[in-house]
Design a protein around this motif. Structure first.
Motif: not given
Length: 340
Positions: A169-173, A209-218, A249-257, A300-301
């Motif tokens: 996580l530090l490296a991803a910054l 990506t669950l919170a990202i989906a929440g923001e996209a829907a909002l 329509p269904v938008l799926a935001l797939a996580p990388l983990d 990083h995911p």
């Protein structure tokens, strides 16, 4: 909205530079505190950011995290005395919402360590906090939060990385500006026509990506007048699946983990029902989608999830305009929501 969203990568890079010592010290303080749990306090888009923070804290920081409802303190004055020495991460773009201020003050009186993540470092919320982490998004004139949301996610990622001392996580910054700049320039607007006449839709995410989906829907509700609901792709089979049919329509935001497990099978089910499946993620996770959106897959995911919302904002702007809306000034909404 479009202009401000494109500022996010540069603003995030500047934030990381300016907050380097501050967040390093905050992380050390939190490690020394070693709280049994943490809590978040937010509303609206900031609450979606808080959900992202909860994921980071629980997965990388190994710290159980609860969502402290603002009304618990502002209306009911029922904040638990067990908040002593517990970090309460209060997130607000303006730092002025009365209910957040009242709840934060109530929790602080019960011994909570108040950490304010704010765009306005001179706001009332910042003034009552023990630790203030400015997101440095700069002025945001569009009612719809974009760059301030992305900057808040990066601030949370930075805080959890320093708190947990998680090496990856530090490296991803160090990749933030590069990954987000590429995401800002990645075009998702090719699927605008699929959403222009939609009456409702689902946005799916899981894990990071669950919170990202929440923001996209909002944002789809807020800027496009499109009734979009966010769900975990794992939870969707427990009832809501029955609502998906021909042409939906269904938008799926797939996580990388690991959270992508089973997603492609779910998308196959949607396709078999005749749904219009749009997805972003690794090829093996979204191969059943009718349309796939380009997105970062070699990072990083947590950063990959932030890159998805960075790319999404241009799509939301395009859909809003195509549906005859003004994305900068949605009806009945204000920049600062003064909930009591």
């Amino acid at each position: 909205m479009s202009k401000e969203a494109h500022e996010a990568p540069t603003r995030c890079a500047e934030q990381l530079r300016l907050n380097s010592d501050l967040v390093r010290d905050a992380g050390a303080r939190l490690r020394e505190l070693a709280p049994p749990f943490a809590a978040t306090l937010a509303r609206g888009s900031s609450d979606q950011a808080a959900a992202f923070g909860k994921f980071l804290l629980e997965i990388y920081g190994h710290t159980p995290t609860l969502s402290h409802a603002p009304s618990t303190g502002s209306l009911y004055h029922a904040t638990s005395p067990n908040f002593r020495n517990v970090p309460l991460i209060a997130i607000s773009q303006s730092g002025k919402s009365p209910d957040l201020l009242a709840a934060a003050e109530e929790a602080g009186a019960k011994g909570a360590l108040i950490i304010a993540i704010v765009n306005d470092a001179n706001s009332p919320l910042a003034e009552l906090a023990d630790i203030v982490i400015p997101v440095y998004a700069g002025p945001e004139n569009s009612v719809a939060a974009t760059k301030s949301f992305v900057c808040t996610l990066i601030a949370l990622m930075h805080l959890v990385a320093e708190w947990s001392q998680d090496g990856a996580l530090l490296a991803a910054l160090g990749q933030v500006e590069e990954v987000l700049t590429k995401a800002a320039n990645t075009d998702w607007t090719g699927v605008t026509d699929m959403l222009t006449s939609a009456g409702d839709m689902f946005v799916l995410g899981r894990g990071p990506t669950l919170a990202i989906a929440g923001e996209a829907a909002l944002k789809l509700k807020e800027t496009c007048g499109l009734h979009a609901e966010a769900f975990s792709s794992a939870e969707f089979a427990h009832g809501p699946m029955t609502l998906v049919g021909e042409g939906d329509p269904v938008l799926a935001l797939a996580p990388l983990d690991e959270a992508s497990t089973g997603l492609n099978e779910r998308l196959e089910d949607f396709a078999a029902r005749g749904a219009k499946v749009i997805a972003a993620g690794r090829a093996q996770d979204v191969s059943s989608a009718e349309c796939t959106l380009p997105t970062a897959t070699d990072c990083h995911p947590a950063l990959g999830a932030i890159a998805q919302i960075q790319s999404f904002y241009a799509l939301a702007n395009a859909v809003s305009l195509a549906r005859g809306h003004n994305p900068d000034s949605p009806p009945h909404l204000n920049k600062v929501t003064r909930t009591l």
